[in-house]
Design a protein around this motif. Structure first.
Motif, PDB file in Angstrom:
ATOM      1  N   ALA A   9     -30.386  37.290  35.836  1.00  0.00           N
ATOM      2  CA  ALA A   9     -29.721  36.048  35.455  1.00  0.00           C
ATOM      3  C   ALA A   9     -29.887  34.971  36.525  1.00  0.00           C
ATOM      4  O   ALA A   9     -29.870  33.779  36.234  1.00  0.00           O
ATOM      5  CB  ALA A   9     -28.233  36.298  35.199  1.00  0.00           C
ATOM      6  N   GLU A  10     -30.029  35.384  37.796  1.00  0.00           N
ATOM      7  CA  GLU A  10     -30.266  34.436  38.889  1.00  0.00           C
ATOM      8  C   GLU A  10     -31.754  34.299  39.197  1.00  0.00           C
ATOM      9  O   GLU A  10     -32.238  33.213  39.510  1.00  0.00           O
ATOM     10  CB  GLU A  10     -29.527  34.886  40.154  1.00  0.00           C
ATOM     11  N   LEU A  11     -32.492  35.422  39.121  1.00  0.00           N
ATOM     12  CA  LEU A  11     -33.896  35.415  39.533  1.00  0.00           C
ATOM     13  C   LEU A  11     -34.777  34.595  38.596  1.00  0.00           C
ATOM     14  O   LEU A  11     -35.606  33.794  39.044  1.00  0.00           O
ATOM     15  CB  LEU A  11     -34.421  36.848  39.619  1.00  0.00           C
ATOM     16  N   LEU A  12     -34.607  34.769  37.295  1.00  0.00           N
ATOM     17  CA  LEU A  12     -35.498  34.095  36.360  1.00  0.00           C
ATOM     18  C   LEU A  12     -35.373  32.565  36.414  1.00  0.00           C
ATOM     19  O   LEU A  12     -36.394  31.872  36.426  1.00  0.00           O
ATOM     20  CB  LEU A  12     -35.265  34.623  34.938  1.00  0.00           C
ATOM     21  N   ALA A  48     -43.125  34.334  34.468  1.00  0.00           N
ATOM     22  CA  ALA A  48     -42.016  33.373  34.406  1.00  0.00           C
ATOM     23  C   ALA A  48     -42.429  32.024  34.983  1.00  0.00           C
ATOM     24  O   ALA A  48     -42.105  30.965  34.424  1.00  0.00           O
ATOM     25  CB  ALA A  48     -40.806  33.925  35.155  1.00  0.00           C
ATOM     26  N   MET A  49     -43.162  32.047  36.091  1.00  0.00           N
ATOM     27  CA  MET A  49     -43.595  30.796  36.725  1.00  0.00           C
ATOM     28  C   MET A  49     -44.623  30.068  35.882  1.00  0.00           C
ATOM     29  O   MET A  49     -44.540  28.847  35.700  1.00  0.00           O
ATOM     30  CB  MET A  49     -44.146  31.094  38.119  1.00  0.00           C
ATOM     31  N   ARG A  50     -45.607  30.807  35.329  1.00  0.00           N
ATOM     32  CA  ARG A  50     -46.648  30.169  34.520  1.00  0.00           C
ATOM     33  C   ARG A  50     -46.076  29.559  33.248  1.00  0.00           C
ATOM     34  O   ARG A  50     -46.438  28.441  32.859  1.00  0.00           O
ATOM     35  CB  ARG A  50     -47.740  31.184  34.164  1.00  0.00           C
ATOM     36  N   GLU A  51     -45.177  30.281  32.595  1.00  0.00           N
ATOM     37  CA  GLU A  51     -44.598  29.786  31.348  1.00  0.00           C
ATOM     38  C   GLU A  51     -43.775  28.524  31.597  1.00  0.00           C
ATOM     39  O   GLU A  51     -43.818  27.571  30.807  1.00  0.00           O
ATOM     40  CB  GLU A  51     -43.741  30.874  30.697  1.00  0.00           C
ATOM     41  N   ALA A  52     -43.016  28.523  32.702  1.00  0.00           N
ATOM     42  CA  ALA A  52     -42.210  27.344  33.011  1.00  0.00           C
ATOM     43  C   ALA A  52     -43.096  26.143  33.322  1.00  0.00           C
ATOM     44  O   ALA A  52     -42.830  25.018  32.886  1.00  0.00           O
ATOM     45  CB  ALA A  52     -41.287  27.636  34.189  1.00  0.00           C
ATOM     46  N   ALA A  53     -44.189  26.386  34.067  1.00  0.00           N
ATOM     47  CA  ALA A  53     -45.106  25.295  34.401  1.00  0.00           C
ATOM     48  C   ALA A  53     -45.769  24.736  33.140  1.00  0.00           C
ATOM     49  O   ALA A  53     -45.909  23.514  32.986  1.00  0.00           O
ATOM     50  CB  ALA A  53     -46.161  25.788  35.388  1.00  0.00           C
ATOM     51  N   ALA A  54     -46.168  25.617  32.229  1.00  0.00           N
ATOM     52  CA  ALA A  54     -46.847  25.187  31.007  1.00  0.00           C
ATOM     53  C   ALA A  54     -45.908  24.392  30.092  1.00  0.00           C
ATOM     54  O   ALA A  54     -46.348  23.498  29.364  1.00  0.00           O
ATOM     55  CB  ALA A  54     -47.405  26.402  30.268  1.00  0.00           C
ATOM     56  N   ALA A  55     -44.624  24.738  30.141  1.00  0.00           N
ATOM     57  CA  ALA A  55     -43.664  24.087  29.248  1.00  0.00           C
ATOM     58  C   ALA A  55     -43.187  22.736  29.774  1.00  0.00           C
ATOM     59  O   ALA A  55     -42.598  21.943  29.021  1.00  0.00           O
ATOM     60  CB  ALA A  55     -42.465  25.003  29.024  1.00  0.00           C
ATOM     61  N   ASP A  56     -43.417  22.459  31.053  1.00  0.00           N
ATOM     62  CA  ASP A  56     -42.922  21.217  31.661  1.00  0.00           C
ATOM     63  C   ASP A  56     -43.885  20.071  31.353  1.00  0.00           C
ATOM     64  O   ASP A  56     -45.052  20.118  31.734  1.00  0.00           O
ATOM     65  CB  ASP A  56     -42.790  21.404  33.173  1.00  0.00           C
ATOM     66  N   THR A  57     -43.397  19.064  30.680  1.00  0.00           N
ATOM     67  CA  THR A  57     -44.242  17.921  30.306  1.00  0.00           C
ATOM     68  C   THR A  57     -44.001  16.703  31.196  1.00  0.00           C
ATOM     69  O   THR A  57     -44.621  15.665  31.010  1.00  0.00           O
ATOM     70  CB  THR A  57     -43.986  17.528  28.836  1.00  0.00           C
ATOM     71  N   GLY A  58     -43.082  16.842  32.165  1.00  0.00           N
ATOM     72  CA  GLY A  58     -42.801  15.727  33.066  1.00  0.00           C
ATOM     73  C   GLY A  58     -43.842  15.624  34.162  1.00  0.00           C
ATOM     74  O   GLY A  58     -44.771  16.433  34.255  1.00  0.00           O
ATOM     75  N   PRO A  59     -43.716  14.624  35.041  1.00  0.00           N
ATOM     76  CA  PRO A  59     -44.668  14.483  36.145  1.00  0.00           C
ATOM     77  C   PRO A  59     -44.638  15.699  37.073  1.00  0.00           C
ATOM     78  O   PRO A  59     -43.592  16.338  37.238  1.00  0.00           O
ATOM     79  CB  PRO A  59     -44.169  13.229  36.878  1.00  0.00           C
ATOM     80  N   ARG A  98     -42.308  25.320  38.029  1.00  0.00           N
ATOM     81  CA  ARG A  98     -42.401  23.876  37.779  1.00  0.00           C
ATOM     82  C   ARG A  98     -42.738  23.128  39.068  1.00  0.00           C
ATOM     83  O   ARG A  98     -43.531  22.188  39.066  1.00  0.00           O
ATOM     84  CB  ARG A  98     -41.085  23.356  37.183  1.00  0.00           C
ATOM     85  N   ASP A  99     -42.146  23.566  40.168  1.00  0.00           N
ATOM     86  CA  ASP A  99     -42.392  22.908  41.450  1.00  0.00           C
ATOM     87  C   ASP A  99     -43.846  23.071  41.895  1.00  0.00           C
ATOM     88  O   ASP A  99     -44.429  22.171  42.502  1.00  0.00           O
ATOM     89  CB  ASP A  99     -41.456  23.490  42.512  1.00  0.00           C
ATOM     90  N   HIS A 100     -44.459  24.219  41.592  1.00  0.00           N
ATOM     91  CA  HIS A 100     -45.829  24.478  42.030  1.00  0.00           C
ATOM     92  C   HIS A 100     -46.868  23.642  41.273  1.00  0.00           C
ATOM     93  O   HIS A 100     -48.042  23.640  41.658  1.00  0.00           O
ATOM     94  CB  HIS A 100     -46.148  25.980  41.893  1.00  0.00           C
TER      95      HIS A 100
END
Length: 376
Positions: free
Chosen positions: A74-77, A134-145, A85-87
Motif C-alpha cells: 500500500a506504501e511501496l506501489l 509499476a514504474m513503467r506503467e506509471a510513466a506510460a500513463a502520465d501525459t503531463g510534462p 513518473r519522475d524518471h
C-alpha cells in the motif's frame, strides 16, 4: 500482494536477508552496478552527471527504502509509481529498465557469492519485475510534462549558507502542499536534487525554496552561492506523501529540523485557508536560534490561528517560549503521541532518531509519515 509469482512472505524474507548480507558493501556494490549498466547500455551514461558519487548514494537510499517496504504494497506501489513518473525527465525508456535489472542482478550475484542461490535469484527477479512494471506503467500513463522550465526571480540570502529562492515555472506545476520536487540548476547539469516548496500553491504559480549549503554539497552550495535572477531551472513532477489528512479528525504532530520546515510551512499555509482545522502541534528545531530562520512568521501565524501550537526547539540559547534539547528528546518529553497523525521532515539522521523515539513511546508506525530522499 505485490509479488504474485512466488510466495510474498518468502520473497520478502529472501530479499531482506540477502540485502542485509551485502549492505556493508553497498558502496562497492553500487559502483559495480553502474559499471555493468554502462557496459550493457552505454547510452545510459549520458543520463548521469560526470561525478557519480551523489548518484551512487541516491541508488543506495532507494534500494534501502524499497527493501524496507517490500511487504507494504500500500506504501511501496504509490512510491514506485511516483518514481516512474519522475524518471521521465531522464528520457528513460523500457530497454533501460531491462538493463538496470541485468546490472542489479549481476551486482548482487557478485557480492553475495555463495549466498547467491536459485531461490534468491528468483526472489530478486520477481521483486524487480514488480518494481519496474509499476514504474513503467506509471510513466506510460502520465501525459503531463516530464519537467517544467522555471525562471529564478530572486535569491534572497538569509546568511552565508542559507538562501530563499523564488522561481516561476513557465506553465503551472500541479503540486500539493507538502510535496517535494526534483530540481536541476544550470551550475550542476544532470545533478538533480530534491527540494520542497515552502509555500502552498499560489495563483501566480511561484514557488519558494529554502536551501542550506551543505558541507561538500555539490548542488546545494551551487544553488546558495551562484544562483542569480534570470537563471533557468528545470523542475520535475511533484512527489511525496507528506499531507495532513483532515478527514481523520485526529490531532496532528508536525516535526521539522532546519530547512525541513519548508514542506510543513507549505502545509500550514494551506491549512490557514480553511475555516476549521484539527489541532496542529508544530515542533521546529535546530542547534541555535539562528537556525530557526522563519520562527518569527510561524509565531505570527500561530497568534492568529488557535489550532496551531508552535514549539521552537534549540540545543543551545533557548528562545522565549521554546524548549532546549534535540528534537527527538523534546518531542518525546512532550508526549505521548499515540493518537496523533505525525509528519516528520529534516535530515536523515534527525528523521531516524525522531521516528525511533516516537515508536518507542507508543505511536503506531503507520501514523508516521516522512519522505525518504533528503540527500544533497
Amino acid at each position: 500482494m505485490p509479488f504474485p509469482r512466488v510466495s510474498a512472505d518468502r520473497t520478502v524474507r529472501l530479499v531482506r536477508e540477502s540485502f542485509a548480507a551485502v549492505e556493508s558493501q553497498a558502496a562497492e556494490l553500487s559502483q559495480y552496478f553502474y559499471g555493468v549498466l554502462f557496459s550493457v547500455a552505454p547510452e545510459t551514461r549520458d543520463l548521469f552527471p560526470i561525478n557519480m558519487a551523489m548518484q551512487r548514494n541516491r541508488l543506495l537510499h532507494a534500494l534501502v527504502h524499497i527493501v524496507q517496504m517490500v511487504d507494504q504494497p500500500a506504501e511501496l506501489l504509490p512510491f514506485l509509481r511516483q518514481l516512474g513518473r519522475d524518471h521521465r525527465k531522464f528520457d528513460v525508456v523500457s530497454k533501460h529498465y531491462e538493463a538496470v535489472g541485468i546490472a542489479l542482478i549481476a551486482a548482487l550475484k557478485r557480492f553475495l557469492k555463495d549466498k547467491w542461490t536459485s531461490d534468491v535469484e528468483h526472489a530478486w527477479t520477481s521483486a524487480y519485475d514488480t518494481i519496474s512494471r509499476a514504474m513503467r506503467e506509471a510513466a506510460a500513463a502520465d501525459t503531463g510534462p516530464a519537467w517544467w522550465p522555471a525562471t529564478v526571480l530572486e535569491n534572497r540570502k538569509l546568511n552565508r549558507d542559507l538562501s530563499i529562492i523564488r522561481v516561476r515555472p513557465d506553465k503551472p506545476l500541479p503540486y500539493l502542499a507538502g510535496n517535494h520536487i526534483s530540481v536541476q540548476v544550470p551550475q550542476r547539469p544532470r545533478m538533480w536534487r530534491y527540494l520542497s516548496p515552502a509555500n502552498a500553491p499560489r495563483d501566480d504559480g511561484t514557488l519558494e525554496f529554502h536551501v542550506r549549503a551543505v558541507r561538500n554539497g555539490w548542488v546545494s552550495r551551487a544553488i546558495c552561492h551562484y544562483t542569480r535572477a534570470g537563471d533557468m531551472w528545470q523542475l520535475g513532477p511533484p512527489l511525496g506523501s507528506l499531507a495532513v489528512r483532515r478527514a481523520t479528525g485526529r490531532e496532528q504532530l508536525l516535526i521539522a529540523g532546519g530547512t525541513g520546515i519548508a514542506p510543513l510551512r507549505a502545509i500550514i499555509e494551506d491549512l490557514a485557508r480553511w475555516k476549521t482545522n484539527p489541532v496542529v502541534h508544530l515542533f521546529f528545531g535546530g542547534p541555535d536560534p539562528e537556525s530557526l530562520y522563519c520562527v518569527g512568521e510561524l509565531r505570527a501565524l500561530a497568534a492568529t490561528s488557535p489550532w496551531l501550537k508552535l514549539v521552537p526547539v534549540t540545543e543551545e540559547d533557548v528562545l522565549t517560549g521554546g524548549e532546549q534539547g534535540t528534537l527527538p528528546d523534546v518531542v518525546g518529553r512532550r508526549g505521548p503521541w499515540k493518537r496523533h497523525d505525525v509528519l516528520v521532515s529534516g535530515s536523515p539522521s534527525m528523521v531516524r532518531a525522531t521516528v525511533a523515539r516516537l515508536t518507542s513511546g507508543g505511536t503506531p508506525r503507520e501514523r508516521i509519515t516522512y519522505d525518504p530522499f533528503t540527500v544533497d
